[in-house]
Design a protein around this motif. Structure first.
Motif, PDB file in Angstrom:
ATOM      1  N   ILE A 201       1.615  -4.875  -5.489  1.00 51.15           N
ATOM      2  CA  ILE A 201       0.574  -5.840  -5.893  1.00 51.15           C
ATOM      3  C   ILE A 201      -0.446  -5.207  -6.847  1.00 51.15           C
ATOM      4  N   GLY A 202      -0.040  -4.092  -7.461  1.00 50.86           N
ATOM      5  CA  GLY A 202      -0.934  -3.465  -8.434  1.00 50.86           C
ATOM      6  C   GLY A 202      -1.541  -2.162  -7.930  1.00 50.86           C
ATOM      7  N   GLU A 203      -1.152  -1.759  -6.712  1.00 48.90           N
ATOM      8  CA  GLU A 203      -1.660  -0.506  -6.144  1.00 48.90           C
ATOM      9  C   GLU A 203      -0.820   0.672  -6.659  1.00 48.90           C
ATOM     10  N   THR A 204      -1.402   1.857  -6.603  1.00 47.38           N
ATOM     11  CA  THR A 204      -0.686   3.060  -7.033  1.00 47.38           C
ATOM     12  C   THR A 204      -0.086   3.764  -5.819  1.00 47.38           C
ATOM     13  N   ALA A 205       0.738   4.779  -6.073  1.00 46.51           N
ATOM     14  CA  ALA A 205       1.310   5.571  -4.978  1.00 46.51           C
ATOM     15  C   ALA A 205       0.188   6.215  -4.163  1.00 46.51           C
ATOM     16  N   ARG A 206      -0.832   6.664  -4.854  1.00 49.77           N
ATOM     17  CA  ARG A 206      -1.981   7.266  -4.168  1.00 49.77           C
ATOM     18  C   ARG A 206      -2.675   6.242  -3.268  1.00 49.77           C
ATOM     19  N   ASP A 207      -2.798   5.008  -3.768  1.00 42.65           N
ATOM     20  CA  ASP A 207      -3.402   3.947  -2.938  1.00 42.65           C
ATOM     21  C   ASP A 207      -2.578   3.727  -1.673  1.00 42.65           C
ATOM     22  N   ARG A 208      -1.257   3.781  -1.817  1.00 42.96           N
ATOM     23  CA  ARG A 208      -0.401   3.584  -0.635  1.00 42.96           C
ATOM     24  C   ARG A 208      -0.613   4.715   0.362  1.00 42.96           C
ATOM     25  N   ALA A 209      -0.732   5.928  -0.158  1.00 41.16           N
ATOM     26  CA  ALA A 209      -0.985   7.078   0.728  1.00 41.16           C
ATOM     27  C   ALA A 209      -2.333   6.888   1.434  1.00 41.16           C
TER      28      ALA A 209
END
Ligand SMILES: O=c1nc2n(C[C@H](O)[C@H](O)[C@H](O)CO)c3cc(O)ccc3cc-2c(=O)[nH]1
Ligand SMILES: C[C@H]1O[C@@H](n2cnc3c(N)ncnc32)[C@H](O)[C@@H]1O
Ligand code: MET
Ligand code: SF4
Length: 361
Positions: A201-209
């Motif tokens: 939804i527009g988040e980055t891999a870092r956001d997921r972490a």
């Protein structure tokens, strides 16, 4: 298999050092030893919603939004009980705001001053039909959750992401802070809880972490997180930006498995995700699957039949186990209200059905 890729994400911490907080290598994650699922009916209490997430086709504007009547709720629950389901899944729009005068008028006519007051009646109907309620009403205040906690086997809300993304933007934006507060409230109230991340939804891999770490932190404080859903956003009439690549989903799933304690299940929804290609990333649950109702949030994506779930498990060489909407470790403890505990233990058709599911694993 993973290949040589390192699934780690560098997270910059405050003091300027770069710390690898969530670094996942193939050795950290392996396929689970069993796969579970829960037989449910989806009860879409209302399509009214205060938010307007750009990927969502579920909500309807004030003039069109609907509200299920008590008779409609009972009908869905009875069909579910007849089909051997154990869970009534109440997933619906977040607390309709005052634009929804018509919905509030209807609620008032039925004697309810809020959607949570009505949810309480809905849970009561589900229990009466022999189903265990699992409610997912989105953001909730402590007072709202407290109003329904004793009538739910478990409660849930997708964190989705800790990041501020355009998909939540606009005048009525879902806020990560409020989602985290809802999850914390469940912890304070001692409610077994399901949450998850929405991928793509527009988040980055870092956001997921960071999202996974935020869930871990809340679980460390309260011990109430029973499962995390790693859900790919799916195309529909409102969202045509596509679903995440398989590799992105594999990394997100592996990161969830490696980043969270083993007692938290990692769920992959079999109507939205290529589950077979995610099993080696640590998936151990296929979530709520309905023999009776659509997935009203993603109506274009039909539930696989039970036979298909059996095939998935068989190909993976692991047993398929039916579960209740609350994990065994919460089932016989202070986590459940007397009403839910006695529903599970009752010498009734429903009680026997619940115990059969518990004893089958
Ligand atoms: O059938 C569905 N079940 C959904 N479930 C239910 C889930 O699949 C299981 O039934 C629950 O984990 C309870 O066992 C959710 C539960 C949550 O707490 C939060 C989000 C979801 C999302 C869905 C969904 O979109 N469709
Ligand atoms: C029930 C959950 O479904 C998710 N949800 C809403 N719209 C979509 C979509 N297009 N694809 C996948 N998941 C979606 C939200 O995160 C909600 O919390
Ligand atoms: C239909 S979406 C599921 C419930 C809630 N509105 C949420 O977004 O979390
Ligand atoms: S995802 Fe949930 S909160 Fe967002 S618009 Fe849809 S119903 Fe509302």
């Amino acid at each position: 298999m993973f290949g040589a890729a390192d699934y780690g994400v560098d997270i910059q911490v405050d003091d300027g050092d770069t710390e690898r907080l969530l670094s996942v290598t193939p050795d950290d994650v392996s396929a689970a030893e069993s796969l579970s699922f829960c037989r449910n009916v989806f009860v879409p209490l209302t399509t009214a919603c205060r938010y307007t997430c750009t990927y969502c086709t579920y909500y309807e504007p004030p003039g069109q939004a609907s509200l299920l009547s008590p008779a409609e709720i009972r009908d869905i629950c009875e069909r579910g009980a007849d089909a051997g389901c154990t869970e009534a899944l109440f997933t619906f729009g977040d607390d309709p705001d005052d634009r929804y005068e018509r919905i509030h008028g209807q609620l008032a006519e039925w004697g309810h001053d809020s959607i949570h007051d009505y949810l309480r009646e809905a849970c009561d109907i589900a229990l009466d039909c022999g189903l265990l309620p699992h409610s997912n009403p989105g953001d909730q205040t402590r007072e709202q959750m407290g109003r329904v906690a004793d009538l739910n086997a478990s409660v849930g809300v997708m964190l989705e992401t800790t990041a501020e993304v355009r998909a939540h933007g606009g005048p009525r934006a879902k806020e990560p802070g409020q989602r985290l507060a809802t999850i914390a409230t469940a912890g304070e109230l001692g409610v077994p809880f399901t949450t998850g991340i929405l991928v793509g939804i527009g988040e980055t891999a870092r956001d997921r972490a960071e999202s996974i770490l935020a869930i871990r932190e809340l679980h460390e404080r309260y011990g109430h997180i029973q499962e995390i859903i790693v859900q790919p956003v799916s195309n529909n009439d409102r969202w045509q930006q596509g679903s995440p690549e398989l590799e992105t989903l594999r990394r997100a799933t592996a990161m969830a498995r490696a980043g969270l304690p083993a007692e938290i299940s990692v769920q992959s929804p079999p109507n939205l995700a290529p589950v077979r290609e995610l099993l080696d990333c640590g998936v151990d649950d296929l979530g709520g699957v309905s023999p009776v109702t659509d997935d009203h949030v993603n109506p274009d994506y039909a539930w696989p039949a039970l036979r298909e779930l059996e095939n998935i498990a068989e190909e993976a060489g692991v047993p398929l186990e039916e579960r209740l909407p609350v994990q065994d470790r919460y089932a016989a403890s202070e986590w459940l209200s007397p009403r839910i505990q006695s529903a599970i233990e009752a010498d009734s058709e429903a009680g026997r059905r619940y115990r059969r599911v518990l004893e089958s694993v």
